[in-house]
Scaffold this motif. Structure first.
Motif, mmCIF file in Angstrom:
data_model
loop_
_atom_site.group_PDB
_atom_site.id
_atom_site.type_symbol
_atom_site.label_atom_id
_atom_site.label_comp_id
_atom_site.label_asym_id
_atom_site.label_seq_id
_atom_site.Cartn_x
_atom_site.Cartn_y
_atom_site.Cartn_z
ATOM 1 N N ALA A 67 16.908 44.640 3.246
ATOM 2 C CA ALA A 67 16.747 43.194 3.464
ATOM 3 C C ALA A 67 15.557 42.670 2.680
ATOM 4 N N HIS A 68 15.502 41.352 2.536
ATOM 5 C CA HIS A 68 14.306 40.721 1.984
ATOM 6 C C HIS A 68 13.592 39.871 3.036
ATOM 7 N N ASP A 69 14.222 39.699 4.206
ATOM 8 C CA ASP A 69 13.613 38.963 5.310
ATOM 9 C C ASP A 69 12.736 39.920 6.114
ATOM 10 N N LEU A 70 11.429 39.846 5.897
ATOM 11 C CA LEU A 70 10.523 40.816 6.510
ATOM 12 C C LEU A 70 10.461 40.713 8.018
ATOM 13 N N SER A 71 10.652 39.508 8.569
ATOM 14 C CA SER A 71 10.581 39.359 10.016
ATOM 15 C C SER A 71 11.725 40.127 10.689
ATOM 16 N N MET A 72 12.922 40.074 10.101
ATOM 17 C CA MET A 72 14.051 40.818 10.635
ATOM 18 C C MET A 72 13.846 42.320 10.462
ATOM 19 N N VAL A 73 13.302 42.720 9.322
ATOM 20 C CA VAL A 73 13.060 44.140 9.067
ATOM 21 C C VAL A 73 12.068 44.696 10.075
ATOM 22 N N ARG A 74 11.037 43.926 10.361
ATOM 23 C CA ARG A 74 10.048 44.379 11.339
ATOM 24 C C ARG A 74 10.676 44.538 12.721
ATOM 25 N N LEU A 75 11.611 43.651 13.071
ATOM 26 C CA LEU A 75 12.255 43.680 14.373
ATOM 27 C C LEU A 75 13.108 44.925 14.558
ATOM 28 N N ILE A 76 13.815 45.332 13.520
ATOM 29 C CA ILE A 76 14.818 46.386 13.663
ATOM 30 C C ILE A 76 14.328 47.767 13.219
ATOM 31 N N SER A 77 13.261 47.850 12.414
ATOM 32 C CA SER A 77 12.913 49.112 11.748
ATOM 33 C C SER A 77 11.809 49.898 12.436
ATOM 34 N N ASP A 78 11.921 51.225 12.362
ATOM 35 C CA ASP A 78 10.844 52.121 12.785
ATOM 36 C C ASP A 78 9.860 52.335 11.642
ATOM 37 N N THR A 79 10.414 52.490 10.448
ATOM 38 C CA THR A 79 9.627 52.739 9.241
ATOM 39 C C THR A 79 10.052 51.733 8.182
ATOM 40 N N ILE A 80 9.096 51.359 7.318
ATOM 41 C CA ILE A 80 9.392 50.415 6.248
ATOM 42 C C ILE A 80 9.005 51.024 4.906
ATOM 43 N N ALA A 81 9.907 50.872 3.925
ATOM 44 C CA ALA A 81 9.609 51.232 2.543
ATOM 45 C C ALA A 81 9.681 49.954 1.711
ATOM 46 N N VAL A 82 8.671 49.725 0.892
ATOM 47 C CA VAL A 82 8.585 48.508 0.080
ATOM 48 C C VAL A 82 8.902 48.867 -1.367
ATOM 49 N N MET A 83 9.851 48.137 -1.943
ATOM 50 C CA MET A 83 10.329 48.447 -3.290
ATOM 51 C C MET A 83 10.013 47.323 -4.260
ATOM 52 N N LYS A 84 9.497 47.683 -5.423
ATOM 53 C CA LYS A 84 9.173 46.719 -6.474
ATOM 54 C C LYS A 84 9.614 47.281 -7.821
ATOM 55 N N LYS A 85 10.485 46.552 -8.504
ATOM 56 C CA LYS A 85 10.962 46.939 -9.833
ATOM 57 C C LYS A 85 11.450 48.381 -9.868
ATOM 58 N N GLY A 86 12.219 48.756 -8.844
ATOM 59 C CA GLY A 86 12.836 50.072 -8.815
ATOM 60 C C GLY A 86 11.966 51.201 -8.295
ATOM 61 N N ILE A 87 10.738 50.879 -7.884
ATOM 62 C CA ILE A 87 9.791 51.902 -7.434
ATOM 63 C C ILE A 87 9.375 51.630 -5.992
ATOM 64 N N ILE A 88 9.282 52.667 -5.176
ATOM 65 C CA ILE A 88 8.744 52.535 -3.826
ATOM 66 C C ILE A 88 7.218 52.499 -3.931
ATOM 67 N N VAL A 89 6.609 51.373 -3.544
ATOM 68 C CA VAL A 89 5.161 51.214 -3.692
ATOM 69 C C VAL A 89 4.405 51.458 -2.390
ATOM 70 N N GLU A 90 5.120 51.426 -1.249
ATOM 71 C CA GLU A 90 4.453 51.662 0.027
ATOM 72 C C GLU A 90 5.481 52.056 1.080
ATOM 73 N N THR A 91 5.103 53.019 1.920
ATOM 74 C CA THR A 91 5.948 53.449 3.035
ATOM 75 C C THR A 91 5.060 53.701 4.238
ATOM 76 N N GLY A 92 5.546 53.336 5.424
ATOM 77 C CA GLY A 92 4.768 53.602 6.628
ATOM 78 C C GLY A 92 5.455 53.048 7.862
ATOM 79 N N PRO A 93 4.887 53.342 9.044
ATOM 80 C CA PRO A 93 5.422 52.770 10.277
ATOM 81 C C PRO A 93 5.448 51.246 10.192
ATOM 82 N N SER A 94 6.443 50.637 10.801
ATOM 83 C CA SER A 94 6.666 49.201 10.680
ATOM 84 C C SER A 94 5.418 48.378 10.992
#
Length: 276
Positions: free
Chosen positions: A208-235
């Motif tokens: 998703a691109h809606d961060l509020s929804m992602v925060r609601l549903i996710s345990d962990t979040i990975a952030v992607m920019k230009k094909g690369i994962i730039v950050e991962t961690g607990p929501s």
């Protein structure tokens, strides 16, 4: 300790755009999703999120790297036989509820098709499964002889969810499943997914691109920019203490539902910019 349900290692997906040049849609991505976890994958449009999801389920060719499902390597490129054997284990719910359902097929035919392609259930068992799942997603068996154009966007997405789950897979890729829906319907679909996830012990990749929804549903979040994962961690950690500037930018760009809180944030941002 059990291995992750899905593991991605050093995965790249490149598309040729002209002679000697490639579009690097996904670049050296490594991540894993534990059993029962919801991993939220976020980033701007064009960041490679959907391409990564499609590579994980075999819908696009992998240029480099490998993917494992429950400890077993998945093929670099899928044959028809690969799709049929893996369909029982992993499925995708697509972004567009208008384009992902065959307009020339009834809902009954749409739901029966995965079973016809992948297993040997009798016609009676297929019928039982169709009735069970159409009601499970909040629709009626009276809807089964209708066509997709007779339903709203939210109803079509419910049908898409039923189609994805009718083979009883345990890993589901949700490719922006609410972005094409009215805001009033989005929460209903999210709640349905959470209920099914809990009841069926599903593991989800939620794109998703809606961060509020992602925060609601996710345990962990990975952030992607230009094909690369730039950050991962607990929501909560990613939202409260983002470590990458791109993540901070995405959070800042995400509006707050309460107008008063959003106004305070905008004033604080203006004040901060003036001090620079």
């Amino acid at each position: 300790m059990k291995p992750p349900v899905i593991e991605v290692n050093n995965l790249s997906v490149h598309y040729p755009i002209k002679q000697g040049e490639n579009l690097r849609a996904v670049q050296n991505v490594t991540l894993s999703i534990q059993e029962g976890e919801v991993l939220g994958l976020v980033g701007e449009s064009g960041s490679g999120k959907s391409t990564l999801g499609k590579a994980m389920i075999g819908l696009t060719h992998k240029t480099q790297g490998w993917i494992k499902y429950r400890g077993r390597f998945l093929p670099k490129s899928y044959t028809l036989s690969d799709f049929r054997s893996h369909a029982k284990h992993m499925q995708m719910i697509f972004q567009d509820p208008y384009g992902s359902l065959n307009p020339s097929m009834t809902i009954k035919e749409i739901l029966r098709e995965p079973m016809q392609l992948t297993d040997n259930r009798s016609r009676t068992k297929q019928q039982e499964a169709i009735h069970y799942w159409i009601e499970k997603v909040g629709l009626s068996i009276n809807h089964l002889n209708r066509y997709p154009h007779e339903f709203s966007g939210g109803q079509r997405q419910r049908i898409g969810i039923a189609r994805a789950l009718i083979l009883s897979p345990k890993f589901i890729i949700c490719d922006e499943p609410i972005s094409a829906l009215d805001v009033s319907v989005q929460a209903q679909i999210i709640n349905l997914l959470l209920e099914l996830k809990s009841e069926l012990s599903l593991t989800l990749l939620f794109i998703a691109h809606d961060l509020s929804m992602v925060r609601l549903i996710s345990d962990t979040i990975a952030v992607m920019k230009k094909g690369i994962i730039v950050e991962t961690g607990p929501s909560d950690t990613v939202f409260k203490k983002p470590s990458h500037d791109y993540t901070k930018m995405l959070i800042e760009a995400n509006p707050i539902a309460d107008p008063k809180d959003e106004k305070k944030r905008q004033k604080a941002r203006i004040k901060s910019n003036k001090s620079l």
